[in-house]
Design a protein around this motif. Sequence first.
Motif, PDB file in Angstrom:
ATOM      1  N   GLY A 133      15.373  51.824  33.906  1.00  0.00           N
ATOM      2  CA  GLY A 133      14.818  50.667  34.599  1.00  0.00           C
ATOM      3  C   GLY A 133      13.349  50.458  34.304  1.00  0.00           C
ATOM      4  O   GLY A 133      12.895  49.320  34.119  1.00  0.00           O
ATOM      5  N   TRP A 134      12.599  51.547  34.237  1.00  0.00           N
ATOM      6  CA  TRP A 134      11.159  51.441  33.982  1.00  0.00           C
ATOM      7  C   TRP A 134      10.887  50.950  32.556  1.00  0.00           C
ATOM      8  O   TRP A 134      10.013  50.091  32.353  1.00  0.00           O
ATOM      9  CB  TRP A 134      10.491  52.791  34.218  1.00  0.00           C
ATOM     10  N   VAL A 135      11.636  51.480  31.594  1.00  0.00           N
ATOM     11  CA  VAL A 135      11.479  51.018  30.207  1.00  0.00           C
ATOM     12  C   VAL A 135      11.872  49.544  30.107  1.00  0.00           C
ATOM     13  O   VAL A 135      11.209  48.748  29.434  1.00  0.00           O
ATOM     14  CB  VAL A 135      12.322  51.880  29.252  1.00  0.00           C
ATOM     15  N   GLY A 136      12.948  49.166  30.780  1.00  0.00           N
ATOM     16  CA  GLY A 136      13.363  47.771  30.775  1.00  0.00           C
ATOM     17  C   GLY A 136      12.323  46.859  31.394  1.00  0.00           C
ATOM     18  O   GLY A 136      12.067  45.751  30.895  1.00  0.00           O
ATOM     19  N   LEU A 137      11.697  47.342  32.479  1.00  0.00           N
ATOM     20  CA  LEU A 137      10.691  46.534  33.175  1.00  0.00           C
ATOM     21  C   LEU A 137       9.417  46.372  32.349  1.00  0.00           C
ATOM     22  O   LEU A 137       8.795  45.296  32.352  1.00  0.00           O
ATOM     23  CB  LEU A 137      10.376  47.182  34.524  1.00  0.00           C
ATOM     24  N   THR A 138       9.000  47.419  31.666  1.00  0.00           N
ATOM     25  CA  THR A 138       7.718  47.390  30.953  1.00  0.00           C
ATOM     26  C   THR A 138       7.828  46.927  29.504  1.00  0.00           C
ATOM     27  O   THR A 138       6.838  46.468  28.926  1.00  0.00           O
ATOM     28  CB  THR A 138       7.068  48.788  30.984  1.00  0.00           C
ATOM     29  N   VAL A 139       9.017  47.057  28.899  1.00  0.00           N
ATOM     30  CA  VAL A 139       9.184  46.704  27.488  1.00  0.00           C
ATOM     31  C   VAL A 139      10.118  45.516  27.319  1.00  0.00           C
ATOM     32  O   VAL A 139       9.777  44.509  26.674  1.00  0.00           O
ATOM     33  CB  VAL A 139       9.710  47.911  26.681  1.00  0.00           C
ATOM     34  N   LEU A 140      11.312  45.614  27.895  1.00  0.00           N
ATOM     35  CA  LEU A 140      12.346  44.605  27.658  1.00  0.00           C
ATOM     36  C   LEU A 140      12.030  43.276  28.341  1.00  0.00           C
ATOM     37  O   LEU A 140      12.175  42.207  27.737  1.00  0.00           O
ATOM     38  CB  LEU A 140      13.698  45.135  28.137  1.00  0.00           C
ATOM     39  N   VAL A 141      11.626  43.329  29.602  1.00  0.00           N
ATOM     40  CA  VAL A 141      11.340  42.091  30.348  1.00  0.00           C
ATOM     41  C   VAL A 141      10.216  41.279  29.692  1.00  0.00           C
ATOM     42  O   VAL A 141      10.377  40.066  29.475  1.00  0.00           O
ATOM     43  CB  VAL A 141      11.015  42.420  31.822  1.00  0.00           C
ATOM     44  N   PRO A 142       9.068  41.879  29.343  1.00  0.00           N
ATOM     45  CA  PRO A 142       8.043  41.097  28.633  1.00  0.00           C
ATOM     46  C   PRO A 142       8.519  40.576  27.273  1.00  0.00           C
ATOM     47  O   PRO A 142       8.131  39.468  26.861  1.00  0.00           O
ATOM     48  CB  PRO A 142       6.893  42.097  28.463  1.00  0.00           C
ATOM     49  N   ALA A 143       9.363  41.364  26.584  1.00  0.00           N
ATOM     50  CA  ALA A 143       9.859  40.924  25.283  1.00  0.00           C
ATOM     51  C   ALA A 143      10.756  39.689  25.423  1.00  0.00           C
ATOM     52  O   ALA A 143      10.649  38.740  24.637  1.00  0.00           O
ATOM     53  CB  ALA A 143      10.634  42.059  24.607  1.00  0.00           C
ATOM     54  N   ILE A 144      11.628  39.678  26.404  1.00  0.00           N
ATOM     55  CA  ILE A 144      12.492  38.515  26.644  1.00  0.00           C
ATOM     56  C   ILE A 144      11.654  37.299  27.016  1.00  0.00           C
ATOM     57  O   ILE A 144      11.913  36.171  26.554  1.00  0.00           O
ATOM     58  CB  ILE A 144      13.520  38.831  27.750  1.00  0.00           C
ATOM     59  N   LYS A 145      10.630  37.507  27.830  1.00  0.00           N
ATOM     60  CA  LYS A 145       9.751  36.404  28.221  1.00  0.00           C
ATOM     61  C   LYS A 145       9.050  35.799  27.007  1.00  0.00           C
ATOM     62  O   LYS A 145       8.930  34.566  26.893  1.00  0.00           O
ATOM     63  CB  LYS A 145       8.717  36.910  29.234  1.00  0.00           C
ATOM     64  N   THR A 146       8.615  36.644  26.091  1.00  0.00           N
ATOM     65  CA  THR A 146       7.886  36.168  24.906  1.00  0.00           C
ATOM     66  C   THR A 146       8.815  35.548  23.866  1.00  0.00           C
ATOM     67  O   THR A 146       8.564  34.448  23.357  1.00  0.00           O
ATOM     68  CB  THR A 146       7.109  37.333  24.275  1.00  0.00           C
ATOM     69  N   VAL A 147       9.888  36.236  23.556  1.00  0.00           N
ATOM     70  CA  VAL A 147      10.791  35.790  22.484  1.00  0.00           C
ATOM     71  C   VAL A 147      11.478  34.481  22.839  1.00  0.00           C
ATOM     72  O   VAL A 147      11.590  33.560  22.015  1.00  0.00           O
ATOM     73  CB  VAL A 147      11.824  36.894  22.176  1.00  0.00           C
ATOM     74  N   PHE A 148      11.946  34.361  24.082  1.00  0.00           N
ATOM     75  CA  PHE A 148      12.705  33.174  24.480  1.00  0.00           C
ATOM     76  C   PHE A 148      11.849  32.143  25.223  1.00  0.00           C
ATOM     77  O   PHE A 148      12.375  31.150  25.717  1.00  0.00           O
ATOM     78  CB  PHE A 148      13.892  33.591  25.350  1.00  0.00           C
ATOM     79  N   ASP A 149      10.535  32.414  25.301  1.00  0.00           N
ATOM     80  CA  ASP A 149       9.589  31.476  25.910  1.00  0.00           C
ATOM     81  C   ASP A 149      10.032  31.081  27.326  1.00  0.00           C
ATOM     82  O   ASP A 149      10.181  29.904  27.648  1.00  0.00           O
ATOM     83  CB  ASP A 149       9.438  30.226  25.036  1.00  0.00           C
ATOM     84  N   ARG A 150      10.212  32.101  28.177  1.00  0.00           N
ATOM     85  CA  ARG A 150      10.614  31.877  29.558  1.00  0.00           C
ATOM     86  C   ARG A 150       9.435  32.130  30.491  1.00  0.00           C
ATOM     87  O   ARG A 150       8.459  32.804  30.127  1.00  0.00           O
ATOM     88  CB  ARG A 150      11.764  32.807  29.939  1.00  0.00           C
ATOM     89  N   GLN A 151       9.537  31.580  31.703  1.00  0.00           N
ATOM     90  CA  GLN A 151       8.493  31.837  32.690  1.00  0.00           C
ATOM     91  C   GLN A 151       8.496  33.295  33.128  1.00  0.00           C
ATOM     92  O   GLN A 151       7.441  33.891  33.369  1.00  0.00           O
ATOM     93  CB  GLN A 151       8.670  30.922  33.903  1.00  0.00           C
ATOM     94  N   VAL A 152       9.697  33.846  33.291  1.00  0.00           N
ATOM     95  CA  VAL A 152       9.833  35.258  33.662  1.00  0.00           C
ATOM     96  C   VAL A 152      10.864  35.896  32.735  1.00  0.00           C
ATOM     97  O   VAL A 152      11.771  35.233  32.249  1.00  0.00           O
ATOM     98  CB  VAL A 152      10.262  35.435  35.127  1.00  0.00           C
ATOM     99  N   GLY A 153      10.718  37.189  32.524  1.00  0.00           N
ATOM    100  CA  GLY A 153      11.667  37.907  31.681  1.00  0.00           C
ATOM    101  C   GLY A 153      12.785  38.562  32.452  1.00  0.00           C
ATOM    102  O   GLY A 153      13.789  38.987  31.873  1.00  0.00           O
ATOM    103  N   HIS A 154      12.614  38.668  33.794  1.00  0.00           N
ATOM    104  CA  HIS A 154      13.676  39.211  34.625  1.00  0.00           C
ATOM    105  C   HIS A 154      14.896  38.300  34.535  1.00  0.00           C
ATOM    106  O   HIS A 154      14.780  37.088  34.738  1.00  0.00           O
ATOM    107  CB  HIS A 154      13.224  39.313  36.079  1.00  0.00           C
ATOM    108  N   SER A 155      16.063  38.862  34.261  1.00  0.00           N
ATOM    109  CA  SER A 155      17.237  38.021  34.045  1.00  0.00           C
ATOM    110  C   SER A 155      18.492  38.871  33.936  1.00  0.00           C
ATOM    111  O   SER A 155      18.432  40.107  33.883  1.00  0.00           O
ATOM    112  CB  SER A 155      17.066  37.203  32.753  1.00  0.00           C
ATOM    113  N   ILE A 156      19.622  38.180  33.896  1.00  0.00           N
ATOM    114  CA  ILE A 156      20.895  38.844  33.647  1.00  0.00           C
ATOM    115  C   ILE A 156      20.892  39.484  32.265  1.00  0.00           C
ATOM    116  O   ILE A 156      21.457  40.567  32.061  1.00  0.00           O
ATOM    117  CB  ILE A 156      22.054  37.837  33.780  1.00  0.00           C
ATOM    118  N   LEU A 157      20.254  38.830  31.293  1.00  0.00           N
ATOM    119  CA  LEU A 157      20.168  39.383  29.938  1.00  0.00           C
ATOM    120  C   LEU A 157      19.474  40.738  29.949  1.00  0.00           C
ATOM    121  O   LEU A 157      19.939  41.683  29.309  1.00  0.00           O
ATOM    122  CB  LEU A 157      19.428  38.410  29.026  1.00  0.00           C
TER     123      LEU A 157
END
Length: 311
Positions: A133-157
Amino acid sequence: MKENKTYGMFSKEYFWRGLMTACGLFVIILTIVIGAFLVYKGSDTFLVYGHSLGEFLGSAEWNPVDNMEGGGAVGALIFIVGSLCTCGLALLISTPFSLGSAIFMTEISPKFGEKFYRPVVEIFAGIPSVVYGWVGLTVLVPAIKTVFDRQVGHSILAAGLVLALMIFPTITTVSADAIRSVSDDCRKAAYGLGSTRWQTIYRIVIPAAAPGIISGIILGLARAFGEALAVAMVIGQTTALPTSIFSTTKTLTTEIAAQMGNAMEGGEMKSALWTMALLLFLVSLLFIWLIHFCTGRQLAKEKKDSKGGKK
């Protein structure tokens, strides 16, 4: 002396048999007690507060009152859909990689797979969920926000990707064991008929190991369905039905973990949470039945084939 020695051997045998029987009965009784307790606590939603099963399973209105009087709404559809979406996405992502890894470590490179690759895969199973969860929160969530140009990276993905990584070792190891259990005679017969290695794998080995592979997938799905902490850290925790893989939502486990400690004992809120826990328990029983069904069919087929061979 011989009689005393024989008596001592029988005494030890009966002692260990009785101990193993008692342990088995204890597990059975404990499971029944847990199920009965969940039924007792979870039934208050319907028997005490007067809600219907259709409302609980089919309504998306979630607003239970945290008191003994009731009168709120207990529709758990949001959490059910959230659990199904995250677990389904995780299974969709993880299964091809897990099956490919299992084939690699058993059929393509068995020595390297057994000595190096399998231990590396099994290490993933021992990592605590909070680390995922911590790796997902600090690495994956910001990456999804940047790559897909979303307001937040928190998501079902994000939740699906984290769960996919968590169930990967379970599906891989069980599938590898199922593939390894296929008799070498089947492979030799296929090679003798002119099949290539890949044809042997996908036409002979995989169909023969299919029940065990399906059992591994079901075990992985059960692991994903019961995960709370890692999912709660990346899914966004919004009480709303998801509309896409980028939506934020909640699951059954995340809502129980978030609210159970603060809800009043005996109140409508806590009763609804107990009902969701009962639903998770029933889903787990369904997964166990499916595993036994798949393995039972495999054993029946092997028994039938062995009888045919003897004839």
